[in-house]
Write a protein that holds these residues in place. Structure first.
Motif, PDB file in Angstrom:
ATOM      1  N   TRP A  56      -5.718   3.093 -10.894  1.00 28.58           N
ATOM      2  CA  TRP A  56      -4.641   2.911  -9.918  1.00 28.58           C
ATOM      3  C   TRP A  56      -3.314   3.394 -10.493  1.00 28.58           C
ATOM      4  CZ3 TRP A  56      -4.613   2.576  -4.994  1.00 28.58           C
ATOM      5  CH2 TRP A  56      -3.434   2.245  -4.321  1.00 28.58           C
ATOM      6  N   TYR A  59      -3.843   7.389 -10.272  1.00 26.74           N
ATOM      7  CA  TYR A  59      -4.019   7.964  -8.937  1.00 26.74           C
ATOM      8  C   TYR A  59      -3.381   7.161  -7.816  1.00 26.74           C
ATOM      9  CZ  TYR A  59      -7.487  10.805 -11.313  1.00 26.74           C
ATOM     10  OH  TYR A  59      -8.101  11.658 -12.157  1.00 26.74           O
ATOM     11  N   ASN A  61      -0.258   6.702  -6.769  1.00 26.38           N
ATOM     12  CA  ASN A  61       0.738   7.401  -5.957  1.00 26.38           C
ATOM     13  C   ASN A  61       0.082   8.434  -5.046  1.00 26.38           C
ATOM     14  OD1 ASN A  61       2.865   5.972  -7.027  1.00 26.38           O
ATOM     15  ND2 ASN A  61       3.165   7.407  -8.709  1.00 26.38           N
ATOM     16  N   THR A  62      -0.936   9.106  -5.547  1.00 26.05           N
ATOM     17  CA  THR A  62      -1.641  10.099  -4.729  1.00 26.05           C
ATOM     18  C   THR A  62      -2.322   9.427  -3.543  1.00 26.05           C
ATOM     19  OG1 THR A  62      -2.043  11.389  -6.720  1.00 26.05           O
ATOM     20  CG2 THR A  62      -3.375  11.916  -4.793  1.00 26.05           C
ATOM     21  N   VAL A  63      -2.988   8.320  -3.779  1.00 23.39           N
ATOM     22  CA  VAL A  63      -3.660   7.593  -2.692  1.00 23.39           C
ATOM     23  C   VAL A  63      -2.639   7.075  -1.693  1.00 23.39           C
ATOM     24  CG1 VAL A  63      -5.056   5.561  -2.156  1.00 23.39           C
ATOM     25  CG2 VAL A  63      -5.627   6.985  -4.120  1.00 23.39           C
ATOM     26  N   ASN A  64      -1.540   6.568  -2.199  1.00 21.56           N
ATOM     27  CA  ASN A  64      -0.490   6.053  -1.320  1.00 21.56           C
ATOM     28  C   ASN A  64       0.106   7.171  -0.471  1.00 21.56           C
ATOM     29  OD1 ASN A  64       1.072   3.948  -0.327  1.00 21.56           O
ATOM     30  ND2 ASN A  64       2.736   4.406  -1.722  1.00 21.56           N
ATOM     31  N   ASP A  65       0.335   8.335  -1.078  1.00 23.04           N
ATOM     32  CA  ASP A  65       0.869   9.461  -0.315  1.00 23.04           C
ATOM     33  C   ASP A  65      -0.121   9.966   0.721  1.00 23.04           C
ATOM     34  OD1 ASP A  65       3.185   9.296  -1.754  1.00 23.04           O
ATOM     35  OD2 ASP A  65       2.672  10.920  -3.149  1.00 23.04           O
ATOM     36  N   MET A  66      -1.413   9.922   0.412  1.00 23.54           N
ATOM     37  CA  MET A  66      -2.416  10.343   1.386  1.00 23.54           C
ATOM     38  C   MET A  66      -2.451   9.395   2.575  1.00 23.54           C
ATOM     39  SD  MET A  66      -5.486  11.482  -1.164  1.00 23.54           S
ATOM     40  CE  MET A  66      -6.734  11.200   0.048  1.00 23.54           C
ATOM     41  N   TYR A  67      -2.248   8.119   2.349  1.00 28.90           N
ATOM     42  CA  TYR A  67      -2.315   7.153   3.441  1.00 28.90           C
ATOM     43  C   TYR A  67      -1.053   7.208   4.291  1.00 28.90           C
ATOM     44  CZ  TYR A  67      -3.031   2.861   5.981  1.00 28.90           C
ATOM     45  OH  TYR A  67      -3.191   1.939   6.976  1.00 28.90           O
ATOM     46  N   ARG A  69       1.380   9.605   5.131  1.00 31.59           N
ATOM     47  CA  ARG A  69       1.880  10.975   5.195  1.00 31.59           C
ATOM     48  C   ARG A  69       3.205  11.006   5.929  1.00 31.59           C
ATOM     49  NH1 ARG A  69      -3.727  13.667   7.028  1.00 31.59           N
ATOM     50  NH2 ARG A  69      -4.778  13.502   5.033  1.00 31.59           N
TER      51      ARG A  69
END
Length: 102
Positions: A56, A59, A61-67, A69
């Protein structure tokens, strides 16, 4: 009177906790099959939680940005709820008139 009752309750809770912990330590040192299975499962749990934590951190921030948008779409980057040339009220009224053929 009430303070004495609280003290007795607290004393019993501490005594129960100490008895449980002493029995747990005795079982832990016994090295029987139950303890071995418990140690394996507990180690697996701890390692899994550590792996999730580090994943976490890497990754998250990447997961948060994907959710979440950014853009003109909805919250998750989908299509907007209403057409850009119609207001929300006009779109809601038009939805009631649609048939299954549309």
């Amino acid at each position: 009177m009430e303070e004495q009752w609280d003290f007795q309750l607290l004393s019993r809770m501490v005594d129960s906790l100490v008895a449980f912990l002493s029995e747990f330590v005795d079982d832990w040192l016994a090295n029987d099959m139950r303890v071995a299975v418990f140690k394996i499962l507990f180690s697996w749990l701890v390692l899994s939680l550590i792996a999730i934590h580090f994943a976490w951190k890497v990754y998250g921030n990447t997961v948060n940005d994907m959710y979440y948008r950014q853009g003109t779409g909805g919250q998750n980057g989908g299509t907007p709820d209403t057409a850009p040339h119609l207001s929300g009220w006009e779109s809601a009224v038009g939805d009631a008139l649609k048939t299954h053929r549309e």
